[in-house]
Design an enzyme around this catalytic site. Structure first.
Site, PDB file in Angstrom:
ATOM      1  N   GLU A  54      49.832  28.437  19.439  1.00 51.02           N
ATOM      2  CA  GLU A  54      49.856  29.568  20.359  1.00 51.02           C
ATOM      3  C   GLU A  54      49.832  30.897  19.607  1.00 51.02           C
ATOM      4  O   GLU A  54      49.130  31.833  19.998  1.00 51.02           O
ATOM      5  CB  GLU A  54      51.102  29.506  21.263  1.00 51.02           C
ATOM      6  CG  GLU A  54      51.161  28.282  22.140  1.00 51.02           C
ATOM      7  CD  GLU A  54      51.861  27.091  21.499  1.00 51.02           C
ATOM      8  OE1 GLU A  54      52.285  26.190  22.247  1.00 51.02           O
ATOM      9  OE2 GLU A  54      52.000  27.042  20.256  1.00 51.02           O
ATOM     10  N   CYS A  85      57.037  30.682  20.385  1.00 53.18           N
ATOM     11  CA  CYS A  85      55.733  30.895  21.015  1.00 53.18           C
ATOM     12  C   CYS A  85      55.879  31.492  22.415  1.00 53.18           C
ATOM     13  O   CYS A  85      55.064  32.315  22.829  1.00 53.18           O
ATOM     14  CB  CYS A  85      54.950  29.592  21.061  1.00 53.18           C
ATOM     15  SG  CYS A  85      54.496  29.023  19.408  1.00 53.18           S
TER      16      CYS A  85
END
Length: 155
Positions: A54, A85
């Site tokens: 991510e 993330c």
């Protein structure tokens, strides 16, 4: 694996990344114009503990768009984002985060973030990596410099 949707593409990236020596995570960001950027987990490949799929995708989208503000973008991830993330998605101001596997699926495969989720509920002094506040008489100098800098970019 079909790559007909961004989520399917994220899953495909994750599977292919394993064969390339990376972790089993993939991410796709769809930008407002419909173009996409991709990211895969590169933690062990780059020796970078922040190189989660991510984060890699967020970095690529920010470069492509020339901005740190990813409003209007959607993140598709092969797995529920970990706390780092998830925070990165918030800081990037992504509109939506869609994920396939959840944190329990990740834990069953050996990627258990439950300790981090629990840790964030504890005072920083109780963490394995201690967070310690040491007040300094100059502690506000960086913020004062920021406030008085007329050419700053707000975020």
């Amino acid at each position: 694996m079909s790559t007909s949707s961004p989520l399917a593409r994220a899953l495909d990236l994750a599977v292919r990344n394993v064969a390339a020596g990376g972790g089993p995570f993939g991410a796709v960001i769809v930008m407002p114009d419909g173009s996409v950027v991709e990211g895969t987990n590169r933690v062990t490949l780059d020796n970078d503990p922040t190189a989660h799929a991510e984060v890699v995708a967020i970095r690529a989208a920010a470069v492509r768009l020339g901005t740190f503000d990813l409003s209007g973008c959607s993140l598709y991830s092969s797995c529920e984002p970990c706390p780092m993330c998830g925070a990165a998605a918030l800081w990037a101001r992504l509109d939506t985060v869609i994920f396939a596997a959840d944190r329990n699926d990740a834990a069953a495969a050996g990627f258990d973030d439950s300790a981090f989720y629990a840790l964030f509920e504890q005072p920083g002094g109780d963490w394995p990596t201690a967070l310690r506040h040491e007040p300094s008489p100059d502690r506000l100098a960086p913020f004062e410099a920021w406030s008085s800098f007329a050419e700053r970019t707000e975020y």
